[in-house]
Motif scaffolding. Structure first.
Motif, PDB file in Angstrom:
ATOM      1  N   VAL A 202       6.683   4.624   7.465  1.00 16.22           N
ATOM      2  CA  VAL A 202       6.830   5.555   6.347  1.00 16.22           C
ATOM      3  C   VAL A 202       5.580   6.421   6.276  1.00 16.22           C
ATOM      4  CG1 VAL A 202       7.040   5.787   3.844  1.00 16.22           C
ATOM      5  CG2 VAL A 202       8.302   3.987   5.036  1.00 16.22           C
ATOM      6  N   ARG A 203       5.776   7.707   6.153  1.00 16.66           N
ATOM      7  CA  ARG A 203       4.658   8.651   6.069  1.00 16.66           C
ATOM      8  C   ARG A 203       3.997   8.538   4.698  1.00 16.66           C
ATOM      9  NH1 ARG A 203       4.585  14.230   4.577  1.00 16.66           N
ATOM     10  NH2 ARG A 203       3.130  15.506   5.772  1.00 16.66           N
ATOM     11  N   VAL A 204       2.672   8.341   4.682  1.00 18.05           N
ATOM     12  CA  VAL A 204       1.925   8.199   3.425  1.00 18.05           C
ATOM     13  C   VAL A 204       0.709   9.112   3.469  1.00 18.05           C
ATOM     14  CG1 VAL A 204       2.700   5.825   2.993  1.00 18.05           C
ATOM     15  CG2 VAL A 204       0.626   6.216   4.347  1.00 18.05           C
ATOM     16  N   THR A 205       0.154   9.413   2.290  1.00 19.37           N
ATOM     17  CA  THR A 205      -0.982  10.329   2.220  1.00 19.37           C
ATOM     18  C   THR A 205      -1.995   9.858   1.192  1.00 19.37           C
ATOM     19  OG1 THR A 205      -1.614  12.661   1.914  1.00 19.37           O
ATOM     20  CG2 THR A 205       0.106  11.795   0.468  1.00 19.37           C
ATOM     21  N   ALA A 206      -3.242  10.263   1.409  1.00 21.17           N
ATOM     22  CA  ALA A 206      -4.329  10.030   0.455  1.00 21.17           C
ATOM     23  C   ALA A 206      -5.439  11.018   0.778  1.00 21.17           C
ATOM     24  CB  ALA A 206      -4.856   8.596   0.534  1.00 21.17           C
ATOM     25  N   ASN A 207      -5.931  11.721  -0.257  1.00 21.31           N
ATOM     26  CA  ASN A 207      -7.059  12.657  -0.105  1.00 21.31           C
ATOM     27  C   ASN A 207      -6.810  13.725   0.962  1.00 21.31           C
ATOM     28  OD1 ASN A 207      -8.574  11.108  -2.017  1.00 21.31           O
ATOM     29  ND2 ASN A 207      -9.103   9.669  -0.384  1.00 21.31           N
ATOM     30  N   GLY A 208      -5.555  14.202   1.042  1.00 21.56           N
ATOM     31  CA  GLY A 208      -5.246  15.289   1.956  1.00 21.56           C
ATOM     32  C   GLY A 208      -5.072  14.867   3.402  1.00 21.56           C
ATOM     33  N   LYS A 209      -5.211  13.580   3.695  1.00 20.59           N
ATOM     34  CA  LYS A 209      -5.004  13.076   5.045  1.00 20.59           C
ATOM     35  C   LYS A 209      -3.758  12.191   5.057  1.00 20.59           C
ATOM     36  CE  LYS A 209      -7.801  13.531   7.986  1.00 20.59           C
ATOM     37  NZ  LYS A 209      -7.908  14.544   9.069  1.00 20.59           N
ATOM     38  N   PHE A 210      -3.282  11.840   6.275  1.00 22.85           N
ATOM     39  CA  PHE A 210      -2.017  11.127   6.393  1.00 22.85           C
ATOM     40  C   PHE A 210      -2.155   9.897   7.281  1.00 22.85           C
ATOM     41  CE2 PHE A 210      -1.027  15.464   5.353  1.00 22.85           C
ATOM     42  CZ  PHE A 210      -0.040  15.338   4.389  1.00 22.85           C
ATOM     43  N   ASN A 211      -1.249   8.949   7.041  1.00 19.36           N
ATOM     44  CA  ASN A 211      -1.153   7.758   7.876  1.00 19.36           C
ATOM     45  C   ASN A 211       0.298   7.316   7.867  1.00 19.36           C
ATOM     46  OD1 ASN A 211      -1.809   5.275   9.309  1.00 19.36           O
ATOM     47  ND2 ASN A 211      -3.883   5.477   8.459  1.00 19.36           N
ATOM     48  N   LEU A 212       0.618   6.239   8.553  1.00 14.97           N
ATOM     49  CA  LEU A 212       1.945   5.660   8.532  1.00 14.97           C
ATOM     50  C   LEU A 212       1.854   4.239   7.999  1.00 14.97           C
ATOM     51  CD1 LEU A 212       3.439   6.773  11.978  1.00 14.97           C
ATOM     52  CD2 LEU A 212       3.807   7.810   9.740  1.00 14.97           C
ATOM     53  N   TYR A 213       2.793   3.881   7.116  1.00  9.76           N
ATOM     54  CA  TYR A 213       2.869   2.511   6.627  1.00  9.76           C
ATOM     55  C   TYR A 213       3.911   1.767   7.447  1.00  9.76           C
ATOM     56  CZ  TYR A 213       3.107  -1.485   3.515  1.00  9.76           C
ATOM     57  OH  TYR A 213       3.059  -2.758   3.002  1.00  9.76           O
TER      58      TYR A 213
END
Length: 377
Positions: A202-213
């Motif tokens: 699942v695509r996730v974001t924090a502080n304008g950056k992205f990661n995958l869960y």
């Protein structure tokens, strides 16, 4: 070819005869979707386009959602979303998920709505000039509008295909609850969509950056955040970071280095008697080509091949690109006989490194490689 499923989502704009107002409304909506889904692509990548009909009485305007890879048409009182899936897949699970319902949920949520309708492309086109209420009334004169049975469909296996109804309404009750639970799982990260990236990310974001869960392992997939992700055909995905992109398999395996350019796909050659389907993944700027073969047992094989290569089932008589002479490629330590043949231009020496996906033939004029279909199965 199959009949595609269309997703209908309500809005309150009806002035399609006014092209300028229609275009303004679509641009505002595209920006709203961009913010709601945390899409960091420039608005030009939403490919907003429009034109009048031949009588200048009707404006036809659409935009693309690059993250979800769908086209959205403005209709009178509703959006018509081209899902890219066949209608028979509306009740079919893929990796344990009902992807069409998840896609509709993400699009509807980004548009500020909490419901959608599913129909085939013929019903979507038949009532083109009607508003949503008129369309639904006309449909109900022909057959029942069925509430989408999400919980019931989740009981089926991936390889089962429950017969779909003609027309569905989806209120997303289960998906809204699941999305709220996902927020709790991800901690400081915010899920941007419920539709999966790859097989279980699942695509996730924090502080304008992205990661995958990673739903399978309940953790973030990457140690460091990046600039974004894009889903491509075959459930594979592309990771973007610092102006470069890398290709990943649906299970999260990195298939290429981070390179310039972009990855695009096309269907590879196969026939109904094969036990597989095939996708060809290109990056033209980086001169990369990867063949992805999907078998009916659920396994996938990825084979990097020469950028200028073609998959064939037999040796071409002439090169289809330049009509040049096609020569066999000989691998291994060359014998004196092979060295003489290579000097006379009768064969090509391919070296001693032998691995899956090597070409059997090459064009003498333009260097196009020809890979036999059996060598990448």
């Amino acid at each position: 070819m199959g009949v595609d499923v269309h997703i209908l989502i309500k809005h309150d704009f009806h002035e399609l005869e006014d092209y300028e107002k229609s275009m303004q409304y679509v641009m505002q909506t595209a920006n709203r979707v961009r913010e709601a889904l945390y899409i960091n692509d420039n608005i030009k990548h939403f490919d907003v386009r429009g034109f009048y009909d031949e009588d200048n009485k009707w404006s036809d305007i659409s935009f693309k959602i690059p993250l979800l890879d769908v086209n959205v048409d403005l209709r009178r009182g509703y959006w018509n979303v081209w899902s890219g899936h066949h209608f028979c897949q509306v009740t079919n699970k893929f990796f344990g998920r009902l992807h069409i319902s998840e896609l509709a949920f993400d699009v509807a949520r980004s548009l500020g709505q909490n419901e959608a309708w599913y129909c085939d492309e013929y019903d979507a086109d038949k009532y083109y000039e009607n508003n949503l209420e008129e369309l639904l009334a006309a449909v109900q004169n022909r057959y029942t509008i069925t509430e989408y049975p999400y919980s019931e469909l989740m009981q089926y296996a991936d390889d089962e295909f429950p017969t779909p109804a003609n027309f569905y309404h989806d209120s997303f009750t289960e998906l809204r609850r699941e999305f709220a639970e996902l927020h709790e799982k991800c901690g400081d990260y915010t899920p941007t969509s419920i539709r999966l990236v790859g097989k279980y990310f699942v695509r996730v974001t924090a502080n304008g950056k992205f990661n995958l869960y990673n739903l399978k392992e309940s953790r973030l997939q990457f140690r460091e955040d990046c600039d974004g992700f894009r889903i491509i055909r075959g459930c594979n995905f592309v990771c973007k970071n610092n102006g470069k992109v890398a290709l990943f398999s649906k299970e999260g395996e990195q298939l290429t280095d981070f390179v310039i350019g972009n990855f695009t796909t096309e269907w590879g050659e196969h026939n109904p008697f094969d036990n597989f389907t095939r996708i060809i993944i290109h990056n033209h700027k980086a001169k990369i080509k990867v063949i992805a073969t999907y078998y009916k047992d659920g396994s996938t094989v990825y084979v990097p091949v020469a950028y200028k290569s073609v998959i064939v089932r037999r040796k071409p008589i002439k090169c289809p690109h330049c009509k040049g002479k096609v020569l066999p490629i000989i691998y291994g330590e060359p014998t004196p006989e092979y060295a003489e043949k290579a000097a006379r231009g009768e064969i090509i020496l391919g070296g001693c490194n032998i691995y899956q996906g090597l070409p059997r033939w090459r064009c003498q004029s333009c260097d196009t490689d020809f890979i036999h279909n059996d060598d990448i199965i």
